[in-house]
Design a protein around this motif. Structure first.
Motif, PDB file in Angstrom:
ATOM      1  N   PHE A 286      -1.293   4.463   8.056  1.00 11.15           N
ATOM      2  CA  PHE A 286      -1.217   3.262   8.880  1.00 11.15           C
ATOM      3  C   PHE A 286      -2.094   2.180   8.262  1.00 11.15           C
ATOM      4  N   ILE A 287      -1.760   0.930   8.582  1.00  6.72           N
ATOM      5  CA  ILE A 287      -2.514  -0.218   8.097  1.00  6.72           C
ATOM      6  C   ILE A 287      -2.517  -1.290   9.170  1.00  6.72           C
ATOM      7  N   ASN A 288      -3.661  -1.936   9.334  1.00  2.00           N
ATOM      8  CA  ASN A 288      -3.802  -3.042  10.277  1.00  2.00           C
ATOM      9  C   ASN A 288      -4.458  -4.209   9.553  1.00  2.00           C
ATOM     10  N   ILE A 289      -3.807  -5.381   9.594  1.00 11.17           N
ATOM     11  CA  ILE A 289      -4.286  -6.579   8.903  1.00 11.17           C
ATOM     12  C   ILE A 289      -4.412  -7.699   9.923  1.00 11.17           C
ATOM     13  N   ASN A 290      -5.543  -8.416   9.899  1.00 14.00           N
ATOM     14  CA  ASN A 290      -5.768  -9.482  10.874  1.00 14.00           C
ATOM     15  C   ASN A 290      -6.412 -10.699  10.228  1.00 14.00           C
ATOM     16  N   ASN A 291      -5.898 -11.879  10.560  1.00 19.25           N
ATOM     17  CA  ASN A 291      -6.509 -13.172  10.251  1.00 19.25           C
ATOM     18  C   ASN A 291      -6.636 -13.943  11.551  1.00 19.25           C
ATOM     19  N   LEU A 292      -7.821 -14.424  11.872  1.00 17.87           N
ATOM     20  CA  LEU A 292      -8.043 -15.088  13.149  1.00 17.87           C
ATOM     21  C   LEU A 292      -8.795 -16.392  12.936  1.00 17.87           C
ATOM     22  N   LEU A 293      -8.251 -17.479  13.501  1.00  9.31           N
ATOM     23  CA  LEU A 293      -8.863 -18.800  13.400  1.00  9.31           C
ATOM     24  C   LEU A 293      -8.937 -19.423  14.779  1.00  9.31           C
ATOM     25  N   ASP A 294     -10.127 -19.798  15.207  1.00 11.85           N
ATOM     26  CA  ASP A 294     -10.334 -20.614  16.410  1.00 11.85           C
ATOM     27  C   ASP A 294     -10.754 -21.998  15.970  1.00 11.85           C
ATOM     28  N   PHE A 295     -10.064 -22.998  16.458  1.00 10.99           N
ATOM     29  CA  PHE A 295     -10.339 -24.380  16.077  1.00 10.99           C
ATOM     30  C   PHE A 295     -10.747 -25.165  17.315  1.00 10.99           C
TER      31      PHE A 295
ATOM     32  N   PHE B 248     -13.609 -18.681  11.827  1.00 14.45           N
ATOM     33  CA  PHE B 248     -12.516 -18.053  11.087  1.00 14.45           C
ATOM     34  C   PHE B 248     -13.041 -16.761  10.464  1.00 14.45           C
ATOM     35  N   TYR B 249     -12.279 -15.691  10.620  1.00 15.10           N
ATOM     36  CA  TYR B 249     -12.635 -14.452   9.938  1.00 15.10           C
ATOM     37  C   TYR B 249     -11.390 -13.581   9.812  1.00 15.10           C
ATOM     38  N   PHE B 250     -11.493 -12.545   8.977  1.00 18.56           N
ATOM     39  CA  PHE B 250     -10.381 -11.617   8.797  1.00 18.56           C
ATOM     40  C   PHE B 250     -10.924 -10.214   8.633  1.00 18.56           C
ATOM     41  N   TYR B 251     -10.073  -9.236   8.895  1.00 22.75           N
ATOM     42  CA  TYR B 251     -10.432  -7.843   8.630  1.00 22.75           C
ATOM     43  C   TYR B 251      -9.153  -7.031   8.428  1.00 22.75           C
ATOM     44  N   ASP B 252      -9.309  -5.871   7.829  1.00 23.19           N
ATOM     45  CA  ASP B 252      -8.205  -4.927   7.690  1.00 23.19           C
ATOM     46  C   ASP B 252      -8.773  -3.521   7.641  1.00 23.19           C
ATOM     47  N   PHE B 253      -7.993  -2.574   8.063  1.00 19.72           N
ATOM     48  CA  PHE B 253      -8.381  -1.176   7.889  1.00 19.72           C
ATOM     49  C   PHE B 253      -7.122  -0.325   7.730  1.00 19.72           C
ATOM     50  N   THR B 254      -7.263   0.772   6.999  1.00 19.82           N
ATOM     51  CA  THR B 254      -6.154   1.683   6.741  1.00 19.82           C
ATOM     52  C   THR B 254      -6.608   3.117   6.975  1.00 19.82           C
ATOM     53  N   GLY B 255      -5.652   3.969   7.177  1.00 21.63           N
ATOM     54  CA  GLY B 255      -5.936   5.389   7.310  1.00 21.63           C
ATOM     55  C   GLY B 255      -4.781   6.210   6.772  1.00 21.63           C
ATOM     56  N   LYS B 256      -5.080   7.411   6.332  1.00 21.25           N
ATOM     57  CA  LYS B 256      -4.022   8.286   5.813  1.00 21.25           C
ATOM     58  C   LYS B 256      -4.414   9.738   6.041  1.00 21.25           C
ATOM     59  N   LEU B 257      -3.441  10.502   6.504  1.00 20.77           N
ATOM     60  CA  LEU B 257      -3.599  11.942   6.685  1.00 20.77           C
ATOM     61  C   LEU B 257      -2.750  12.636   5.636  1.00 20.77           C
ATOM     62  N   LEU B 258      -3.356  13.551   4.880  1.00 19.96           N
ATOM     63  CA  LEU B 258      -2.658  14.292   3.833  1.00 19.96           C
ATOM     64  C   LEU B 258      -2.676  15.772   4.197  1.00 19.96           C
ATOM     65  N   TYR B 259      -1.492  16.350   4.318  1.00 24.70           N
ATOM     66  CA  TYR B 259      -1.411  17.769   4.642  1.00 24.70           C
ATOM     67  C   TYR B 259      -0.403  18.446   3.719  1.00 24.70           C
ATOM     68  N   ASP B 260      -0.854  19.489   3.011  1.00 24.29           N
ATOM     69  CA  ASP B 260       0.009  20.278   2.132  1.00 24.29           C
ATOM     70  C   ASP B 260       0.341  21.593   2.822  1.00 24.29           C
ATOM     71  N   PHE B 261       1.592  21.739   3.242  1.00 30.40           N
ATOM     72  CA  PHE B 261       2.001  23.041   3.767  1.00 30.40           C
ATOM     73  C   PHE B 261       1.807  24.104   2.682  1.00 30.40           C
ATOM     74  N   ASN B 262       2.218  23.731   1.472  1.00 33.26           N
ATOM     75  CA  ASN B 262       2.011  24.529   0.267  1.00 33.26           C
ATOM     76  C   ASN B 262       2.296  23.594  -0.901  1.00 33.26           C
ATOM     77  N   GLU B 263       2.397  24.147  -2.087  1.00 31.70           N
ATOM     78  CA  GLU B 263       2.632  23.299  -3.254  1.00 31.70           C
ATOM     79  C   GLU B 263       4.030  22.696  -3.271  1.00 31.70           C
ATOM     80  N   LYS B 264       4.931  23.202  -2.431  1.00 35.00           N
ATOM     81  CA  LYS B 264       6.310  22.729  -2.441  1.00 35.00           C
ATOM     82  C   LYS B 264       6.613  21.721  -1.342  1.00 35.00           C
ATOM     83  N   HIS B 265       5.817  21.684  -0.299  1.00 35.39           N
ATOM     84  CA  HIS B 265       6.092  20.804   0.838  1.00 35.39           C
ATOM     85  C   HIS B 265       4.798  20.085   1.237  1.00 35.39           C
TER      86      HIS B 265
END
Length: 839
Positions: free
Chosen positions: A397-406, A374-391
């Motif tokens: 994105f986010i990926n979440i995983n839980n995995l169990l082998d029995f 049994f194990y789990f992992y997650d990872f996220t990412g984000k891109l931030l772009y300012d055209f200018n101070e007004k726009h």
């Protein structure tokens, strides 16, 4: 079967640290006085500049990277908003423009929390605005020689020269000093711990970066932290089953960067799936919801990651007895940055005391043993772009995983059978925030999210293979427009669309059975809301209306009108009355597959309302509170009433005679919440108490009225934290009365007229479990490893007394048709330790 990938995150921490290190050289360039730089240009390009020394003497710039003179001068104009005029091939004139564009972020000077709703005026002009939810403001065509006046309740008025707010690199940061003498003003109170703030509209905000310490926690787990507040708890000690004022977890709307999340936990709910170190702001709403939110008839948890491009990179990494994580934001230039986080458990690699306790808690009544993977992992990412101070554009994105082998080996013939249970959530979202002028701003948000649950179970005799799949796919779009009518009034309008498709598959080999069902629900909503704040800051009022058209193409079409209200009046600076109310609805709910359905592990499947088997859930919620906050002392008392209609027994987790029939009914909660908190800069002590009277009403059940499965009448907490230089300590005691459950009718326990046999039960929820009592403690030590590297080491213990609290009790028939009693027991004494680095 789960896909094996043991080593995917093993080098996680080292790689993250390396990535952050190699971009160190991308920090902003050095700054220099403008006059000195102009003199260099005169020498390098054989030109001459004409200017007034007084106009330029206090102006500093970031050294332009351009190689040509024209590009360099354009850069200087952009940074300083000066005008540079070319007179001939050699001579240039540098003059000040009469008007400029300015921006700033307003914070308080105590904990540097954002100050939203502050009034910003340009003295001597008609220009004015208010700060947004992040404390930011932006104004254009402002007289260069004017002054800015910033006012907000509970703070001293601040005056700043416009010239001081001119900057290309980033908006200025302005600090408001708290003001305690004017009794008619009210200070927003920060209580329990640093970074946890009560807002004027009744919502609560948590800032992870400034977060202090809570008993039992060594890291600012968002979904654990909210359970420290009155009226919020988890009857099964998980973060994936949070109960807000007597509601089930599927009745909560959980948002991450504006994306609706259908999975919120790791380790079957014991750990939050969201990295707290990039979560900049969390808003918790129990009542009085803004009209811009749809869904979540019990409560809303709105998480937002870091949204501002930092001048320098920052990040961190950590390791505890469950797993490791890393995160960072890397500015590529002054307009573009990327941020990421990643976490992986060590549960399949090493058994720690914390893992042992968690494993026992989750799988105590199952066939799963610790020899399985049994194990789990997650990872996220984000891109931030300012055209200018007004726009400003953001993509997340986010990926979440839980995995169990029995794996199960059968002793009689040495056969091996293998089962699996996998949970995944993958989401993408983007937003565009625009400030068109001093009055009008817009926010456009869109996302796609997919949740998937795969369960495969092979029976002990290998004759039956059961496969179950639950998949949710959702696409959504929302546009908000905010118009500032004047200093007192703001007008919010918007449109929201979402389409949610849910698939449920079942495949059984013996006896042969297959089912594959897919339902779709579409929502179109228009909303409008007006906010008012009086000049004296005594009155705050927000009223709105949300109109929603729900459509299930195979079943129904329904139109709903949902009013919302938030009203507060400050009797004095310290004493405030608050009235909150809302109508809400949701058309997606969770069916609970009980422990006996799969390996002894509870599963939950999402379903779309069809107005027949599963109706649209609708709620009415009202509350009245009084709050007293005077410097370092807070007392709050709030009474509430909530009525939720359109619930089904299959969504409530019944484990008695009502668990399979799918009756339709409602529940009603009446109660009150009390909190008292005394705090200084070194300690915080608080006590809370919640009373709930939570009853079901199912007309087709006998008797029709009986206690809710979540009817916890009494809940109390006594806790405190203390800070001594670099040390932080926390200890707390949590109590609640027993949860209802149903016993068999021992006078006639088994009904043999059915096959297979059934248990005859007493009246539903006519018995109660013993009371719950748990003591927790935590301690954190902070230290520095260099000029930019900070570290902390923490230890925590859950359930100090190792008390065996029974969380749930149910009954089932064993293979001999004898009644078997099953008890779910809480975590025992559970230690944890963490080491974190921050840079």
């Amino acid at each position: 079967m789960a896909i094996r990938n043991h080593n995917f995150f093993l080098p996680l921490l080292g790689i993250a640290l390396f990535l952050v290190t190699i971009v160190k050289g991308q920090e902003n360039g050095s700054r220099t006085p403008l006059i000195d730089f102009i003199q260099e240009l005169e020498h390098n390009f054989d030109v001459k500049f004409s200017y007034a020394d007084n106009d330029l003497k206090n102006i500093w710039i970031s050294v332009p990277k351009a190689s040509t003179l024209d590009a360099t001068l354009n850069d200087i104009e952009y940074q300083t908003q000066l005008q540079i005029q070319k007179l001939n091939d050699r001579y240039y004139a540098v003059t000040k423009t009469k008007t400029v564009n300015i921006c700033a972020q307003v914070l308080d000077n105590f904990e540097q929390n954002t100050v939203s709703g502050a009034t910003v005026e340009i003295l001597g002009t008609a220009k004015a605005t208010v700060t947004d939810e992040n404390g930011n403001f932006y104004l254009t065509n402002v007289p260069r020689d004017a002054y800015v006046q910033i006012k907000f309740m509970g703070f001293k008025t601040l005056f700043v020269a416009v010239e001081a707010l001119i900057s290309r690199d980033s908006c200025a940061t302005l600090l408001l000093a708290q003001f305690y003498q004017q009794l008619e003003e009210v200070v927003v109170y920060e209580f329990l711990t640093k970074g946890l703030i009560q807002q004027t509209d009744g919502s609560l905000q948590m800032n992870s970066e400034k977060f202090g310490i809570l008993p039992g926690l060594i890291e600012p787990d968002v979904l654990q932290t909210v359970q420290a507040l009155p009226g919020i708890k988890s009857v099964d000690e998980t973060v994936s089953d949070i109960n807000i004022r007597g509601g089930t977890n599927d009745q909560n709307l959980i948002l991450w960067d504006g994306i609706k999340m259908y999975q919120s936990g790791h380790f079957f709910g014991l750990i939050s799936a969201f990295n707290p170190y990039l979560t900049d702001q969390v808003t918790l709403i129990k009542n009085g919801t803004s009209a811009q939110y749809g869904g979540g008839v019990s409560g809303i948890i709105d998480m937002r990651t870091q949204d501002k491009i930092a001048e320098k990179y920052f990040g961190g990494a950590g390791l505890n007895l469950i797993g490791g994580d890393a995160y960072a934001q890397v500015p590529l230039n002054d307009k573009l940055a990327i941020q990421f986080s990643a976490r992986r458990s060590l549960t399949d690699l090493i058994a720690t005391p914390t893992y042992d306790r968690f494993f026992k808690r989750v799988f105590e009544n199952s066939d799963v043993t610790q020899e399985n993977n049994f194990y789990f992992y997650d990872f996220t990412g984000k891109l931030l772009y300012d055209f200018n101070e007004k726009h400003k554009l953001r993509f997340s994105f986010i990926n979440i995983n839980n995995l169990l082998d029995f794996t199960e080996r059968h002793m009689e013939d040495n056969r091996v059978t293998q089962s699996a249970l996998d949970q995944t959530n993958l989401s993408f979202g983007g937003s565009l925030r625009s400030h068109w002028n001093e009055k009008l701003s817009t926010f456009l948000n869109a996302y796609y999210t997919q949740y998937n649950l795969d369960a495969r179970n092979i029976s002990s005799n290998s004759r039956q293979i059961l496969f179950q799949n639950n998949q949710v796919q959702e696409t959504a779009l929302q546009l908000n427009t905010n118009y500032i009518i004047n200093d007192q009034l703001q007008w919010l309008n918007g449109y929201a669309f979402s389409e949610t498709g849910i698939t449920n598959k079942t495949d059984v080999t013996q006896p042969p059975y297959q089912s594959n069902e897919r339902d779709v629900i579409q929502k179109n909503a228009l909303f409008s809301e007006m906010s008012y704040r009086s000049d004296t800051q005594k009155w705050f009022a927000r009223g709105g209306l949300r109109c929603t058209l729900l459509e299930n193409p195979n079943a129904f079409q329904k139109f709903l009108v949902e009013p919302r209200l938030s009203l507060s009046y400050s009797i004095t600076r310290a004493l405030k009355l608050q009235l909150l109310g809302e109508f809400k609805s949701q058309a997606i709910n969770q069916v609970i597959d009980l422990e006996q359905d799969f390996l002894g592990i509870e599963k939950r499947r999402w379903l779309v309302s069809d107005e027949d088997v599963l109706p649209v859930t609708q709620s009415k919620h009202g509350s009245l509170g009084i709050h007293f906050d005077e410097e370092n002392f807070y007392v709050g008392l709030e009474g509430f009433y909530k009525d939720v209609e359109g619930i089904s027994t299959v969504t409530q987790g019944f484990q008695n005679q009502n668990q399979f029939n799918g009756e339709i009914g409602k529940y009603t909660v009446k109660g009150f919440e009390f909190l008292i908190n005394a705090k200084t800069s070194s300690y915080s002590i608080w006590a809370s108490y919640t009373y709930n009277n939570n009853d079901y009403s199912f007309p087709d059940i006998v008797p029709p009225n009986f206690p809710n499965n979540l009817d916890i009448r009494h809940t109390a907490t006594l806790a405190g934290t203390y800070t001594l230089e670099r040390f932080k300590f926390g200890i707390g005691l949590n109590y609640r009365s027993g949860k209802p459950y149903t016993e068999p009718d021992w006078t006639d326990p088994i009904d043999t007229t059915f096959y297979p046999y059934r248990i005859n039960y007493k009246e539903p929820n006519s018995n109660r479990l013993p009371e719950y009592l748990r003591a927790d403690a935590s301690a954190v030590y902070q230290f520095e490893l260099g000029r930019r590297m900070k570290a902390s080491f923490g230890v925590s213990v859950l359930n100090l007394a190792s008390r065996s609290n029974i969380l749930d009790t149910f009954y089932q028939l064993d293979e001999n048709d004898e009644i078997e009693k099953i008890e779910n027991v809480s975590l025992g004494l559970t230690p944890n330790a963490s080491l974190r680095l921050r840079f």
